[in-house]
Design an enzyme around this catalytic site. Structure first.
Site, short mmCIF file in Angstrom:
data_model
loop_
_atom_site.label_atom_id
_atom_site.label_comp_id
_atom_site.label_asym_id
_atom_site.label_seq_id
_atom_site.Cartn_x
_atom_site.Cartn_y
_atom_site.Cartn_z
N ASP A 49 0.71 -1.26 -0.02
CA ASP A 49 0.07 0.06 -0.12
C ASP A 49 0.84 1.31 0.04
OD1 ASP A 49 -2.68 1.01 0.39
OD2 ASP A 49 -2.01 1.80 2.12
N GLU B 47 1.80 -0.69 -4.69
CA GLU B 47 0.70 0.42 -5.19
C GLU B 47 1.48 1.57 -5.50
OE1 GLU B 47 -3.45 2.84 -3.68
OE2 GLU B 47 -1.49 2.46 -2.42
#
Ligand code: GLC
Length: 544
Positions: free
Chosen positions: A207, A272
């Protein structure tokens, strides 16, 4: 590491398609209205049937759920809402038994403010945990230390009365940013990775992979445009050049370190790398050296309108910058779903958005790199209009700005017709379920012409056609053509972006139509193909 840059060896993920499971909304096993591991485990056979190879599970760790799990209070546990560590182990074992790989979402940019590290950091300004986060004195004249803003609205700094300092949070104030310049924190995360690898996960989706390292002098970010009161948080965020808070050079050193942890276990590192300017050259830095992330999500395809020149430049630029290491998502839990994005009318009153989304999936599946579906993409699910009083996403709720929220794409997976879609036995799913019976798994599963059947056929072909796993891409058409088309070995892909039928001359040789988003596959006699609008096709060169 002795990597051959010209033709890197194929790895297990090269032949697979990924599938994002937003665990809260996938399948509820205990009837409390929220998805969990028992529910997911029961549905793994569906994913195997669909032809998925990699399952990415969004955060399931103990969490106060301010950002629905992306605020982690314990990196090595399972929140009771989602089950137990044993339930997790059963899920991994069942995935492996079915031939699926399972990767988990690691959230290293920030923790929850309820994490013991932050609690200790806050309680004792002189303690060893203070340096796990970014604490700063107020600016000289008072107020936040610099002009950085949060993705979710307002300043990125919150004042802590007791210690008279501010702490940094690039998201909610309940998501304090961790300090990746602190070597002890780096060691903590080595252990987190090892903990989950020991539990047999096949890798990590990382993330906010662009955010970990900050410029520690913390200068103001240059402001590009004034912020006006009508702007959403996301619009305000892009009023700045994020020169000092995002995409700092040191990030890649962290991924090199993690690469050496996952390589012996053959694990995947998928980042990401969400850069608001979608600059592919910047994203490519995370993968280009072949010793950091294996794959990086490239987000421009989820932000590109259905417009030939926009789609062309998105993919040409991305593949020029990173010819084989990007990852492509049809939709995600952070953005509107593809059929909604591509629908000419909002909300959609016809199925053009769905047809475009399937044709687009053909393109994404044929490109070099790792393609991902988001749960429900295979059903042609559109965003659900969530009534204001049922909105849950803090981006919408806290800013009184429903338009900017992400709930519409996070509603539960519709398994069967009915009020709660077979997602839960509770009468109160945490978000409302799509009310379209046609969009359920049950309605589509046995219909060979359904979107579900068409996606399944596409997934099977992506696995079968080995040229789509490693062969170099050669463009067939140029950017002035309304059909985007390319060849990879003996396969070719074409997507008609025009509003009308368009003819495409095929490269020399005899071609067979292996897949079409619109029509039956079959032999072809002609040396050109008349493509419908929209239509995505895969063709395979006949060997004799
Ligand atoms: C990522 C996640 C998003 C989350 C944010 C903060 O962008 O995909 O859902 O809100 O990080 O963790």
């Amino acid at each position: 590491m002795g990597v051959d840059m010209a033709s890197p060896e194929l790895r297990w993920w090269d032949s697979e398609v990924g599938y994002e499971v937003y665990i809260r909304s996938f399948a509820d096993g205990n009837g409390d209205g929220v998805g969990d591991f028992v529910g997911l485990t029961e549905k793994l056979d569906y994913l195997a049937w669909l032809g998925v190879g990699i399952v990415w599970v969004t955060p399931f760790y103990p969490s106060p759920m301010r950002d629905f799990g992306y605020d982690v209070a314990d990196y090595v546990g399972v929140d009771p809402l989602f089950g137990t560590l044993e339930d997790f182990d059963v899920c991994v074992a069942e995935a492996h038994r079915l031939g699926l790989r399972l990767i988990i979402d690691l959230v290293p940019n920030h923790s929850s403010d309820q994490h013991p590290w932050f609690q200790a950091s806050q309680a004792d300004p002189d303690g060893s945990m203070r340096g796990y986060y970014h604490w700063r004195d107020p600016a000289l004249g008072g107020g936040p230390p610099n002009n950085w803003v949060s993705h979710f609205g307002g300043s990125a700094w919150t004042f802590h009365e007791a210690s008279e300092q501010y702490y940094l949070h690039l998201f909610l104030s309940e998501q304090p940013d961790l300090n990746w310049s602190n070597p002890n924190l780096v060691l903590e995360f080595d252990r987190v990775l090892e903990f989950w690898l020991d539990r047999d996960v096949d890798g990590f989706r990382i993330d906010v992979a662009q955010g970990l390292i900050k410029n520690m002098l913390m200068p103001d970010n240059p402001q590009l445009r004034p912020i006006t009161p009508d702007m959403t948080p996301r619009q305000a965020f892009v009023c700045f050049d994020h020169r000092y808070d995002l995409d700092q050079k040191g990030n890649t050193a962290i991924y090199r370190r993690w690469r050496s942890i996952v390589e012996p276990r053959d694990g995947l590192l998928l980042g990401e790398v969400y850069l608001r300017d979608n600059n592919p050259d910047k994203v490519s830095r995370y993968v280009a050296t072949q010793d950091g992330l294996h794959r990086a999500f490239y987000f421009a395809p989820m932000h590109t309108p259905w417009e030939p020149s926009a789609i062309w430049s998105t993919f040409r630029n991305a593949l020029d910058a990173a010819p084989r290491d990007l990852s492509w998502a049809v939709s995600s839990h952070d953005d509107p779903r593809a059929p909604s994005r591509f629908s000419p009318k909002q909300p959609a009153t016809d199925n053009i958005g769905q047809e475009r989304a399937l044709a687009y999936a053909v393109l994404l599946f044929a490109l070099p790199g790792l393609p991902f579906l988001y749960q429900g993409d295979e059903l042609g699910l559109v965003d659900v209009e969530v009534p204001i009083e049922q909105l849950r996403d803090p981006v919408a709720v806290r800013n009184q700005n429903p338009g900017d929220g992400r709930d519409g794409s996070r509603t539960p997976m519709p398994w069967e017709p009915g009020l709660t879609g077979g997602f839960t036995t509770s009468t109160e799913p945490w978000l409302p379920v799509s009310r379209s019976d046609a969009e359920t798994v049950a309605a589509q599963r046995d219909n060979p012409r359904s979107l579900l059947a068409k996606h399944r056929e596409l997934l099977a072909l992506r696995r079968e056609l080995s040229d789509l796993h490693g062969a170099e891409l050669e463009w067939i058409t140029g950017t002035d053509h309304l059909v985007i088309s390319f060849q990879r070995g003996d396969c070719m892909c074409a997507l008609n972006l025009a509003d009308t039928q368009t003819a495409l001359t095929l490269p020399p040789g005899k071609w067979r139509l292996a897949y079409s988003s619109k029509r039956q596959a079959g032999e072809m006699q002609e040396s050109s193909i008349q493509l419908d609008s929209p239509e995505g096709v895969l063709l395979v060169k006949a060997t004799s």
